[in-house]
Design a protein around this motif. Structure first.
Motif, PDB file in Angstrom:
ATOM      1  N   PRO A  56     -29.823 -32.838 -28.470  1.00 37.24           N
ATOM      2  CA  PRO A  56     -29.675 -31.751 -29.377  1.00 37.24           C
ATOM      3  C   PRO A  56     -29.230 -30.390 -28.737  1.00 37.24           C
ATOM      4  CG  PRO A  56     -32.061 -31.865 -28.820  1.00 37.24           C
ATOM      5  CD  PRO A  56     -31.092 -32.997 -27.936  1.00 37.24           C
ATOM      6  N   THR A  57     -28.907 -29.670 -29.910  1.00 40.93           N
ATOM      7  CA  THR A  57     -28.714 -28.001 -29.690  1.00 40.93           C
ATOM      8  C   THR A  57     -29.869 -27.307 -30.193  1.00 40.93           C
ATOM      9  OG1 THR A  57     -26.241 -28.542 -29.851  1.00 40.93           O
ATOM     10  CG2 THR A  57     -26.801 -26.236 -30.145  1.00 40.93           C
ATOM     11  N   GLN A  58     -30.347 -26.578 -29.758  1.00 39.86           N
ATOM     12  CA  GLN A  58     -31.115 -25.596 -30.207  1.00 39.86           C
ATOM     13  C   GLN A  58     -30.749 -24.361 -30.890  1.00 39.86           C
ATOM     14  OE1 GLN A  58     -34.411 -24.486 -27.324  1.00 39.86           O
ATOM     15  NE2 GLN A  58     -34.505 -22.442 -28.154  1.00 39.86           N
ATOM     16  N   PHE A  59     -31.209 -24.258 -32.099  1.00 40.30           N
ATOM     17  CA  PHE A  59     -30.909 -23.080 -33.215  1.00 40.30           C
ATOM     18  C   PHE A  59     -32.022 -22.488 -33.515  1.00 40.30           C
ATOM     19  CE2 PHE A  59     -27.669 -26.446 -33.755  1.00 40.30           C
ATOM     20  CZ  PHE A  59     -26.450 -25.674 -33.854  1.00 40.30           C
ATOM     21  N   LEU A  60     -31.610 -21.107 -33.597  1.00 39.84           N
ATOM     22  CA  LEU A  60     -32.658 -20.124 -34.324  1.00 39.84           C
ATOM     23  C   LEU A  60     -32.811 -20.547 -35.928  1.00 39.84           C
ATOM     24  CD1 LEU A  60     -34.343 -17.673 -34.253  1.00 39.84           C
ATOM     25  CD2 LEU A  60     -32.422 -16.427 -34.649  1.00 39.84           C
ATOM     26  N   LEU A  61     -34.074 -20.464 -36.308  1.00 38.19           N
ATOM     27  CA  LEU A  61     -34.177 -20.703 -37.644  1.00 38.19           C
ATOM     28  C   LEU A  61     -34.467 -19.299 -38.235  1.00 38.19           C
ATOM     29  CD1 LEU A  61     -37.262 -23.261 -38.107  1.00 38.19           C
ATOM     30  CD2 LEU A  61     -35.060 -23.351 -39.376  1.00 38.19           C
ATOM     31  N   LYS A  62     -33.218 -18.746 -38.830  1.00 35.92           N
ATOM     32  CA  LYS A  62     -33.506 -17.234 -39.241  1.00 35.92           C
ATOM     33  C   LYS A  62     -34.267 -17.318 -40.642  1.00 35.92           C
ATOM     34  CE  LYS A  62     -29.176 -16.491 -37.256  1.00 35.92           C
ATOM     35  NZ  LYS A  62     -27.707 -15.997 -37.732  1.00 35.92           N
ATOM     36  N   SER A  63     -34.996 -16.158 -40.816  1.00 37.41           N
ATOM     37  CA  SER A  63     -35.806 -16.005 -42.026  1.00 37.41           C
ATOM     38  C   SER A  63     -34.899 -15.379 -42.986  1.00 37.41           C
ATOM     39  CB  SER A  63     -36.991 -14.781 -41.817  1.00 37.41           C
ATOM     40  OG  SER A  63     -37.804 -15.345 -40.928  1.00 37.41           O
ATOM     41  N   ARG A  64     -34.935 -15.938 -44.251  1.00 38.35           N
ATOM     42  CA  ARG A  64     -34.092 -15.392 -45.260  1.00 38.35           C
ATOM     43  C   ARG A  64     -34.693 -14.635 -46.447  1.00 38.35           C
ATOM     44  NH1 ARG A  64     -29.165 -15.524 -43.609  1.00 38.35           N
ATOM     45  NH2 ARG A  64     -28.661 -15.100 -45.658  1.00 38.35           N
ATOM     46  N   ASN A  65     -36.024 -14.642 -46.439  1.00 37.96           N
ATOM     47  CA  ASN A  65     -36.687 -13.827 -47.422  1.00 37.96           C
ATOM     48  C   ASN A  65     -38.044 -13.878 -47.157  1.00 37.96           C
ATOM     49  OD1 ASN A  65     -37.706 -16.229 -48.526  1.00 37.96           O
ATOM     50  ND2 ASN A  65     -36.238 -16.470 -50.118  1.00 37.96           N
ATOM     51  N   LEU A  66     -38.868 -12.985 -47.884  1.00 38.36           N
ATOM     52  CA  LEU A  66     -40.315 -13.035 -47.867  1.00 38.36           C
ATOM     53  C   LEU A  66     -41.269 -14.307 -48.009  1.00 38.36           C
ATOM     54  CD1 LEU A  66     -41.020  -9.420 -49.125  1.00 38.36           C
ATOM     55  CD2 LEU A  66     -40.690 -10.026 -46.480  1.00 38.36           C
ATOM     56  N   LYS A  67     -40.447 -15.125 -49.024  1.00 37.78           N
ATOM     57  CA  LYS A  67     -41.297 -16.554 -49.360  1.00 37.78           C
ATOM     58  C   LYS A  67     -41.233 -17.304 -47.945  1.00 37.78           C
ATOM     59  CE  LYS A  67     -38.538 -18.047 -52.559  1.00 37.78           C
ATOM     60  NZ  LYS A  67     -38.023 -18.904 -53.602  1.00 37.78           N
ATOM     61  N   GLY A  68     -40.347 -17.352 -47.144  1.00 36.90           N
ATOM     62  CA  GLY A  68     -40.452 -17.884 -46.024  1.00 36.90           C
ATOM     63  C   GLY A  68     -39.327 -18.872 -45.747  1.00 36.90           C
ATOM     64  N   ASP A  69     -38.320 -18.800 -46.656  1.00 39.42           N
ATOM     65  CA  ASP A  69     -36.936 -19.879 -46.682  1.00 39.42           C
ATOM     66  C   ASP A  69     -36.285 -19.397 -45.425  1.00 39.42           C
ATOM     67  OD1 ASP A  69     -37.598 -20.557 -49.032  1.00 39.42           O
ATOM     68  OD2 ASP A  69     -36.227 -19.591 -50.290  1.00 39.42           O
ATOM     69  N   LYS A  70     -35.683 -20.373 -44.684  1.00 39.77           N
ATOM     70  CA  LYS A  70     -35.168 -20.174 -43.591  1.00 39.77           C
ATOM     71  C   LYS A  70     -33.642 -20.884 -43.422  1.00 39.77           C
ATOM     72  CE  LYS A  70     -38.870 -19.191 -40.999  1.00 39.77           C
ATOM     73  NZ  LYS A  70     -39.377 -17.975 -40.487  1.00 39.77           N
ATOM     74  N   THR A  71     -32.649 -20.409 -42.730  1.00 40.08           N
ATOM     75  CA  THR A  71     -31.356 -21.205 -42.485  1.00 40.08           C
ATOM     76  C   THR A  71     -31.124 -21.386 -41.011  1.00 40.08           C
ATOM     77  OG1 THR A  71     -30.322 -18.850 -42.273  1.00 40.08           O
ATOM     78  CG2 THR A  71     -30.464 -19.683 -44.518  1.00 40.08           C
ATOM     79  N   LEU A  72     -30.009 -22.223 -40.965  1.00 33.83           N
ATOM     80  CA  LEU A  72     -29.847 -22.713 -39.431  1.00 33.83           C
ATOM     81  C   LEU A  72     -28.287 -22.652 -39.694  1.00 33.83           C
ATOM     82  CD1 LEU A  72     -31.882 -26.085 -39.233  1.00 33.83           C
ATOM     83  CD2 LEU A  72     -31.731 -23.804 -37.706  1.00 33.83           C
TER      84      LEU A  72
END
Length: 106
Positions: A56-72
């Protein structure tokens, strides 16, 4: 239609309801694409079994909002595997036992 996982601008958007139980306080994910299944597999970096099974490749889980949604940011996976980059909701399966998210990308 609101789903828990979406592809938008070559990013996988993960709803906080999925992220919290699987990732908790972990901010990095292992991600790999399994061509035979048409799935992108996502798991926390704490899943050592995943590294042994896949490369696998390691990715940062970026925070999108205060609710805690994340993006890759998975642009390189999409390009390397000639996958559809159209923004859309994605089907998925959660395997709680192994903290794995299987996202259907095909």
């Amino acid at each position: 239609m609101i789903t828990k996982i979406n592809l938008k601008n070559s990013h996988i958007y993960l709803d906080h309801e999925l992220v919290e139980p699987i990732f908790g306080e972990i901010h990095y994910a292992y991600v790999t694409y399994v061509k035979e299944q048409g799935n992108i597999l996502i798991t926390p970096v704490s899943s050592q079994w995943f590294v042994k099974l896949y490369k696998p490749t390691q990715f940062l889980l970026k925070s999108r909002n205060l609710k805690g949604d994340k993006t890759l940011a998975i642009r390189e996976i999409l390009i390397d595997n000639d996958l559809d980059t159209t923004d859309r909701p994605l089907g998925y399966e959660i395997i709680e036992k192994t903290s794995l998210i299987k996202v259907n990308i095909s």
